[in-house]
Scaffold this active site. Structure first.
Site, PDB file in Angstrom:
ATOM      1  CG  ASP A   1      -7.123 -10.942  31.690  1.00  0.00           C
ATOM      2  OD1 ASP A   1      -7.781 -10.613  30.686  1.00  0.00           O
ATOM      3  OD2 ASP A   1      -6.365 -10.164  32.293  1.00  0.00           O
ATOM      4  CG  HIS A   2     -11.617 -13.968  26.633  1.00  0.00           C
ATOM      5  ND1 HIS A   2     -10.728 -14.622  25.810  1.00  0.00           N
ATOM      6  CD2 HIS A   2     -12.847 -14.327  26.199  1.00  0.00           C
ATOM      7  CE1 HIS A   2     -11.384 -15.349  24.920  1.00  0.00           C
ATOM      8  NE2 HIS A   2     -12.676 -15.189  25.131  1.00  0.00           N
ATOM      9  NE  ARG A   3      -7.155  -7.659  30.282  1.00  0.00           N
ATOM     10  CZ  ARG A   3      -6.701  -6.889  31.248  1.00  0.00           C
ATOM     11  NH1 ARG A   3      -6.556  -5.606  31.058  1.00  0.00           N
ATOM     12  NH2 ARG A   3      -6.375  -7.393  32.423  1.00  0.00           N
TER      13      ARG A   3
END
Ligand code: CAO
Length: 457
Positions: free
Chosen positions: A429-431
């Site tokens: 999850d790049h967040r």
């Protein structure tokens, strides 16, 4: 004996040919004295004309958009010998007293029973003879307000009939927010209905947007496949429907990136074969090594053992190591969780993996068996493939995809050596996770799998 009397328009000031905008009764209706019969409209206000006596409406003489003046017959009302009914006076047909208008006054809140209502109440006490009747209540009474809408209805007060006001009040609608579509901007019942409808639609859209929907996608193509050849329809399994909904949500809501890595598992595979030969009753596959390696990597990079809280503003870091394993069953994909993998050895993990896989395929997993996971592994290594993009199992923040190992020539600085290489695909999850950290995590995994002694560090 039944009497039929005419209910007529009383004194409405200097106005003539006033449009009827609402007819509030129909033949057969029982009306009480002072109950509204019709609503009249002037340039800026409306007024209800009350029934001059109680009875049963036999005939309605006006319809919407008719115009009336003082003395116009509104309806024929049968009064009979009803107890308590206020019979028309002899001069009932020729009322002369002014009638109150019921548009709101400046000082009154548009939705409150206002001075307008008070005025209406006053109107209710105007007798057909034009003389104020004796009020039931004791106390002084003020004279009725003549119908002079243009002077009493200021522009800013929503312009609607008493019936529409009552309707809006019932629905909790603030008429100040409703656009009036009738002549002179008068708000009709339909305007209130349209307002409520649009408020509901807007609300639903906001809920959809808040829950991550509102992607404004094209509708799904409707294709009649039978036009092109023979077909058969088969309903999706319950598991497929459930997991499909979860997968779709996770795919659209999590910004996925997949980091690919190759681990040299030549030595690990030799060790695995040795262990398998020593423990013939237990199936030991590369997956248990991967579970141990993942636990070591989660310890090294705690942001992978985490979840975003529902607000999306806080990361919840977990101090336990429960690993979800994607299991392929005839009914679809399920993800049971092996708990406390940090405290279990390879053999124990192998046993447990065998048990949960069987339980999954026998459809015996409970919701508890599938909850509490920190990180998931999806292994397609027993089947094939060189890489893939696993979908993160929210609210986890990463998942490891494992493809089939293959013997590959690897340059050792002098020569190409045959090495057993295992493809790893880490979706994150790049967040929550930066690409560099994902590359470190994947490289760490590969190093541990390449040299299992590192698990001891
Ligand atoms: N490379 C080469 N061989 C592998 C391998 C790999 N990465 N992983 C497993 N194998 C071998 C095993 O050693 C085993 O060989 P032997 O029979 O000779 O011992 C064979 O492949 C079959 O293994 P397996 O699949 O039965 O067992 P596993 O422990 O590897 O996996 C389980 C167990 C339950 C994860 C697996 O059966 C399964 O269901 N996988 C599918 C998961 C899935 O559908 N993922 C997709 C999700 S989409 O994101």
């Amino acid at each position: 004996m039944a009497d039929i009397s005419e209910a007529t328009v009383p004194d409405i000031g200097d106005f003539t040919d006033v449009p009827v905008i609402e007819v509030l009764v129909k033949p057969g209706d029982r009306v009480e004295k002072d109950q509204g019969l019709i609503t009249l409209e002037s340039a800026k206000a409306t007024m209800e004309v009350p029934a001059p006596f109680a009875g049963t409406v036999r005939e309605v003489k006006v319809k919407e958009n008719d115009t009336v003046s003082q003395g116009s017959v509104i309806a024929l009302i049968e009064t009979g010998d009803e107890k308590g009914a206020s019979k028309p006076a002899a001069s009932a047909e020729k009322p002369t007293a002014p009638i109150a208008e019921s548009a709101p006054k400046k000082s009154a809140s548009p939705e409150e029973p206002s001075k307008a209502s008070a005025a209406k109440a006053e109107a209710a006490h105007v007798s057909q003879s034009g003389k104020p009747e004796q009020r039931d209540e004791s106390g002084p009474r003020s004279p009725p307000v003549p119908f002079d809408a243009d002077t009493v209805a200021p522009d800013k007060i929503p312009y609607a009939s008493p019936a529409v006001r009552a309707f809006a009040r019932e629905l909790g609608v603030d008429l100040a927010r409703v656009h009036g579509s009738a002549r002179n901007g008068r708000i009709t019942k339909e305007d209130v209905q349209a307002f409520v409808k649009s408020a509901l639609t807007e609300g639903a859209q906001q809920v959809t947007a808040a829950s991550g929907g509102g992607l404004n996608l094209l509708p799904w193509p409707q294709v009649d496949f039978s036009k092109y050849g023979e077909i058969e329809e088969k309903p999706l399994s319950r598991i497929k429907k459930l997991s499909g909904a979860n997968l779709a949500r996770n795919w659209v809501m999590i910004p996925h990136v997949t980091q690919h890595e190759l681990a040299d598992i030549t030595e690990m595979e030799a060790f695995r074969k040795q262990l398998a030969a020593e423990n013939k009753e237990t199936k030991i596959t590369p997956l248990v090594f991967l579970i141990k390696a993942v636990v070591a990597a989660l310890k090294q990079y705690p942001q992978f053992n985490a979840s975003l809280d529902a607000s999306g503003e806080k990361l919840v870091l977990k101090k336990y190591f429960h690993i979800g394993i994607a299991v392929d069953t005839p009914d679809g994909l399920v993800v049971p969780v092996i708990r406390d993998c940090d405290r279990k050895g390879l053999l124990e993990l192998a046993l447990e993996l065998g048990e949960i896989s069987k339980k999954a395929r026998d459809k015996k997993l409970s919701p508890a068996d599938m909850s509490g996971g920190c990180f998931s592994i999806s292994s397609l290594g027993g089947i094939g493939g060189t890489s893939f993009t696993p979908i993160i199992n929210a609210p986890e923040v990463a998942i490891l995809g494992v493809s089939r190992s293959s013997m590959q020539p690897v340059w050792n600085g002098n020569d190409f050596e045959p090495r057993l290489m295992l493809p790893l695909s880490l979706s994150y999850d790049h967040r929550v996770i930066d690409g560099a950290d994902a590359a470190r995590f994947a490289a760490f995994l590969a190093r541990v799998l390449g040299d299992l002694r590192r698990l001891l560090l």
